[in-house]
Design a protein around this motif. Structure first.
Motif, short mmCIF file in Angstrom:
data_model
loop_
_atom_site.label_atom_id
_atom_site.label_comp_id
_atom_site.label_asym_id
_atom_site.label_seq_id
_atom_site.Cartn_x
_atom_site.Cartn_y
_atom_site.Cartn_z
N LEU A 99 36.00 25.10 37.28
CA LEU A 99 36.86 25.59 38.34
C LEU A 99 36.03 25.83 39.60
O LEU A 99 34.92 26.33 39.54
N TYR A 100 36.60 25.47 40.76
CA TYR A 100 36.00 25.84 42.04
C TYR A 100 37.11 25.96 43.07
O TYR A 100 38.27 25.62 42.80
N PHE A 101 36.77 26.47 44.24
CA PHE A 101 37.76 26.76 45.29
C PHE A 101 37.32 26.20 46.63
O PHE A 101 36.13 26.09 46.91
N GLY A 122 34.54 38.12 42.06
CA GLY A 122 34.09 39.02 40.99
C GLY A 122 35.15 39.24 39.94
O GLY A 122 34.86 39.28 38.74
N HIS A 123 36.42 39.35 40.39
CA HIS A 123 37.53 39.52 39.44
C HIS A 123 37.63 38.30 38.52
O HIS A 123 37.88 38.45 37.32
N LEU A 124 37.43 37.12 39.08
CA LEU A 124 37.47 35.91 38.25
C LEU A 124 36.38 35.95 37.19
O LEU A 124 36.62 35.62 36.03
N PHE A 125 35.18 36.33 37.58
CA PHE A 125 34.08 36.42 36.61
C PHE A 125 34.43 37.38 35.48
O PHE A 125 34.09 37.16 34.33
N ASP A 126 35.13 38.48 35.82
CA ASP A 126 35.47 39.50 34.83
C ASP A 126 36.64 39.13 33.94
O ASP A 126 36.75 39.64 32.83
N THR A 127 37.55 38.27 34.42
CA THR A 127 38.81 38.09 33.69
C THR A 127 39.07 36.70 33.15
O THR A 127 39.95 36.54 32.30
N LEU A 128 38.37 35.69 33.64
CA LEU A 128 38.64 34.33 33.13
C LEU A 128 38.25 34.23 31.67
O LEU A 128 37.24 34.81 31.24
N PRO A 129 39.01 33.50 30.88
CA PRO A 129 38.64 33.29 29.49
C PRO A 129 37.32 32.52 29.39
O PRO A 129 36.96 31.76 30.29
N GLN A 133 35.24 27.37 32.67
CA GLN A 133 33.94 27.38 33.33
C GLN A 133 34.12 27.68 34.81
O GLN A 133 34.85 26.98 35.50
N PHE A 134 33.46 28.73 35.29
CA PHE A 134 33.46 29.06 36.71
C PHE A 134 32.07 29.55 37.07
O PHE A 134 31.65 30.61 36.62
N ASP A 135 31.36 28.76 37.86
CA ASP A 135 30.00 29.14 38.22
C ASP A 135 29.95 29.85 39.57
O ASP A 135 28.87 30.14 40.09
N GLY A 136 31.11 30.15 40.13
CA GLY A 136 31.16 30.89 41.37
C GLY A 136 31.31 30.04 42.62
O GLY A 136 31.32 30.56 43.72
N ARG A 137 31.44 28.71 42.45
CA ARG A 137 31.51 27.83 43.62
C ARG A 137 32.78 28.08 44.42
O ARG A 137 33.89 27.96 43.91
#
Length: 181
Positions: A99-101, A122-129, A133-137
């Motif tokens: 995932l990226y934005f 930060g909320h995504l890092f805390d709540t995504l299953p 995959q989300f590396d913060g991009r």
């Protein structure tokens, strides 16, 4: 087509929004949720992403007077509401797995916007299953042509940002690219 992934994400967001989750209940108390189904049905019918439609790319035809009728209807709807968060759900190219934005350039935002963006991230890092995959991009997308020659200036997140940020309640305008996996 790429848009199918966005539709699955929209369905999941709707299921969450009407669930008993504490955050979803708080959202229901504080906000109206507008969900617009896949707009470019002609491209879906021919298994196209709509990104190279003539005379103008469908997903990047969000300007004050769009060419496509469906986009004209969206612009009218947005003008009658006061958006606080805008998510234009997309799917990336088939070989990407995380995932990226996309979001507007930093030169177009404010410290308040950037703080909200950091909180969202930060909320995504805390709540995504764990399976997502989300590396913060989060790409600050330039105005003008991308690497494929498509003009990004009238992408949905830019239209919303130019039209509403600092003039109403809009805090974030993002395009998540959600992979098939």
């Amino acid at each position: 087509a790429f848009g199918a992934v966005g539709s699955w994400l929209a369905a999941g967001l709707i299921r969450w929004a009407v669930s008993d989750d504490e955050d979803a209940r708080r959202l229901a108390e504080d906000a109206r949720l507008h969900v617009v189904p896949m707009v470019d049905l002609d491209s879906v019918h021919i298994a196209s992403s709509g990104k190279h439609r003539e005379p103008v790319c469908f997903s990047r035809d969000l300007r004050p007077n769009p060419h496509w009728n469906a986009n004209k209807a969206l612009v009218r709807e947005w003008d009658e509401s006061t958006p606080e968060l805008y998510l234009d759900l997309h799917g990336p190219h088939g070989n990407e797995s995380d995932l990226y934005f996309y979001t507007p350039l930093a030169s177009m935002t404010t410290p308040a916007h950037d703080g909200d963006l950091a909180e969202f991230r930060g909320h995504l890092f805390d709540t995504l299953p764990a399976t997502m995959q989300f590396d913060g991009r989060i790409y600050r997308c330039p105005i003008g042509q991308d690497e494929e020659g498509q003009d990004m200036s009238d992408a949905g997140f830019y239209y919303m940002h130019r039209r509403y940020f600092g003039k109403g309640r809009l805090r974030l305008s993002l395009t998540p690219e959600t992979p098939w996996s």
